[in-house]
Design an enzyme around this catalytic site. Structure first.
Site, PDB file in Angstrom:
ATOM      1  N   GLU A 265      -0.502  -1.629  -2.085  1.00  0.00           N
ATOM      2  CA  GLU A 265       0.488  -0.669  -2.581  1.00  0.00           C
ATOM      3  C   GLU A 265       1.258  -1.285  -3.750  1.00  0.00           C
ATOM      4  OE1 GLU A 265       4.071   2.053  -0.636  1.00  0.00           O
ATOM      5  OE2 GLU A 265       3.681   0.043   0.166  1.00  0.00           O
ATOM      6  N   LYS A 340       1.491   9.491  -0.452  1.00  0.00           N
ATOM      7  CA  LYS A 340       2.241   8.889   0.647  1.00  0.00           C
ATOM      8  C   LYS A 340       3.106   9.982   1.249  1.00  0.00           C
ATOM      9  CE  LYS A 340       5.027   4.810   1.844  1.00  0.00           C
ATOM     10  NZ  LYS A 340       5.634   3.564   1.324  1.00  0.00           N
ATOM     11  N   CYS A 374       1.058   2.271   3.637  1.00  0.00           N
ATOM     12  CA  CYS A 374       2.115   1.440   4.224  1.00  0.00           C
ATOM     13  C   CYS A 374       2.866   2.127   5.358  1.00  0.00           C
ATOM     14  CB  CYS A 374       3.060   0.996   3.105  1.00  0.00           C
ATOM     15  SG  CYS A 374       4.130  -0.408   3.565  1.00  0.00           S
TER      16      CYS A 374
END
Length: 512
Positions: A265, A340, A374
């Site tokens: 990321e 995300k 993440c």
């Protein structure tokens, strides 16, 4: 048998035939248990009606052949009778099998000499040809062996029968019907004392078998090699500097024939240092100006180096709103993207990033994959949505500054692998960027996790990098193992979900 010529008819066995069939089996197999239970015969007829054949004389059943389908690769190797018929008399028929397995052929003693057994064998061969199956396999008894057991070994006996120096009532018949002895199987049928428990594995090959040759292009790959880049954050002077470093890793992974390359990321965060006088919001938007160029360069690399690339994640400005997006650059030139979904307090507060609205499963030439960036890996709902779409590998590009932050991602990623019966690969960055606010320190130990069962490593960790060290790591994952796990695992999480209690997930539609 009466002197008049029999009126023979060959047909498939029906449920109503069981009483007559059982009487015949009791007569022929009195020394090895007699007739099978009604349930077993009914199950055979239900599962594979074409494989159950009988011969009748004027309506009376005088002979029969019972047959199932099996996987050739499994049953062309040594096995026992209970691998075919369990101790509970359950038949191990495989509807998708590529070979026939002859269970029993039996003929009424009064009708022997009319070559009825040969007719039944020929009917089996025709069935094998018509279904385009590889072969007929059978485990055969050698009941004549007990007569010479004191004088010779089982291999010697079989060899003498093959050379016709001795006659065995079953093996001689099978050999005369073009079957070959492939191997001896010890303890095949322990209660068969006449054969000393031995069985012969016999095979008749279907020379007309035409193997379906799928296109190499459309063949699903089973063994997939994952390559992970544990990326060192360092000062960069230009996009060229960044991409030269990235290309070095892509080239290295390609040289080891990796199918995927995973970057972390915000791996391009060093470019924010090109204008370090900007505020945090200005810096992240400045970084987004490089995203399209970097994406296109990665796409070119994916094609050039013949490798699928998950380009970590990068900021993207759309309609004056900023998103964190991971790109999947396929080696055929296609490009997919995953937003995300969950934005951390830091991203929301310091960079004013918005979250996406849906997760996707992407079809690749190496399986069905998903991407959770993440923080998204810490939400089990997203992994389950991917699982319901048949995901096999989940990639988790991450950035964490402290070890406890890293462990949150790692432990949740391991949970996603177990509960969703898939592989999870997470790749992060290490080092520091003193001139870049909010991305100044990194902690990572990239790894690949599997479900936790007998098919996989005992700690469900296939590989992991050294902590806080720039490096690449590889993991070979077998997609077929996921199929075995789903049906035969010690636990089968996906199959045991209580959908009546908490239901499934419906993925949002018509959203970003």
């Amino acid at each position: 048998m009466e002197s008049n010529t029999p009126l023979l008819n060959i047909r498939n066995i029906q449920s109503s035939d069981y009483p007559e069939l059982a009487t015949l089996m009791d007569l022929v197999f009195h020394d090895v248990g007699g007739a099978w239970p009604r349930m077993t015969i009914m199950d055979l007829i239900h599962q594979f009606p074409d494989g159950q054949i009988c011969i009748e004389d004027s309506g009376k059943i005088i002979g029969a052949a019972l047959t199932i389908k099996v996987d050739y690769n499994r049953f062309s190797l040594s096995h026992t009778y209970t691998d075919i018929i369990t101790e509970q008399n359950v038949i191990q028929h495989q509807a998708s099998g590529d070979a026939l397995y002859g269970l029993d052929v039996f003929v009424h003693p009064d009708y022997r000499g009319l070559r009825l057994g040969r007719r039944l064998y020929e009917a089996r061969k025709e069935l094998c040809r018509n279904n385009n199956l590889k072969a007929i396999l059978a485990g055969g008894r050698i009941p004549g062996y007990h007569n010479v057991a004191d004088d010779m070994s089982v291999p010697e006996y079989v060899e003498k029968v093959k050379r016709k120096e001795l006659h065995d009532p079953i093996l001689s018949f099978q050999l005369s019907n073009d079957f070959d002895v492939k191997r001896l199987m010890k303890h095949y049928l322990p209660e068969d004392t006449k054969s000393s428990g031995y069985g012969t594995l016999l095979e008749w090959d279907n020379i007309f078998y035409e193997e379906e040759m799928p296109s190499v292009i459309n063949t699903e790959k089973n063994l997939v090699r994952l390559g992970l880049v544990q990326w060192q954050m360092r000062a960069m002077v230009s996009v060229e500097d960044l991409m030269n470093q990235a290309e070095f890793f892509v080239s290295s992974l390609s040289n080891y024939h990796a199918d995927f390359a995973l970057f972390p990321e915000f791996f391009n965060a060093p470019l924010m240092g090109l204008q370090n006088e900007k505020t945090s919001v200005e810096a992240i938007r400045f970084l987004s100006e490089f995203t399209e160029d970097i994406k296109q360069r990665f796409s070119q690399m994916a094609v050039t180096y013949n490798i699928n690339i998950i380009a970590g994640s990068m900021p993207v400005l759309k309609d004056d709103r900023l998103y964190n997006i991971s790109y999947l650059l396929h080696r055929d030139g296609c490009i997919d993207e995953q937003y995300k979904i969950h934005i951390t307090p830091h991203e929301e507060r310091d960079w004013v990033i918005d979250g996406g609205e849906k997760v996707k499963v992407f079809d690749t030439d190496c399986g069905r994959v998903g991407i959770l960036i993440c923080y998204d890996a810490e939400f089990p709902e997203l992994g389950r949505m991917l699982a319901e779409e048949g995901v096999q590998i989940i990639f988790v590009p991450f950035w964490t500054d402290t070890k406890n932050g890293y462990l949150r991602v790692r432990l949740c990623a391991q949970a996603r692998a177990i509960e969703n019966e898939c592989y999870v690969a997470l790749g992060g960055s290490v080092g520091n960027l003193p001139r870049v606010d909010n991305v100044d320190i990194q902690f990572a130990q990239s790894a690949v996790f599997s479900p936790s069962d007998v098919y996989f490593p005992h700690d469900a960790t296939i590989t992991e990098a050294s902590p806080n060290t720039e490096m690449i790591i590889f993991a070979d994952v077998e997609l077929d193992k996921l199929k075995y796990l789903n049906t035969e695992g010690s636990v089968t999480n996906l199959r045991h979900r209580r959908l009546d209690l908490y239901g499934g997930f419906t993925r949002p539609k018509n959203s970003t």
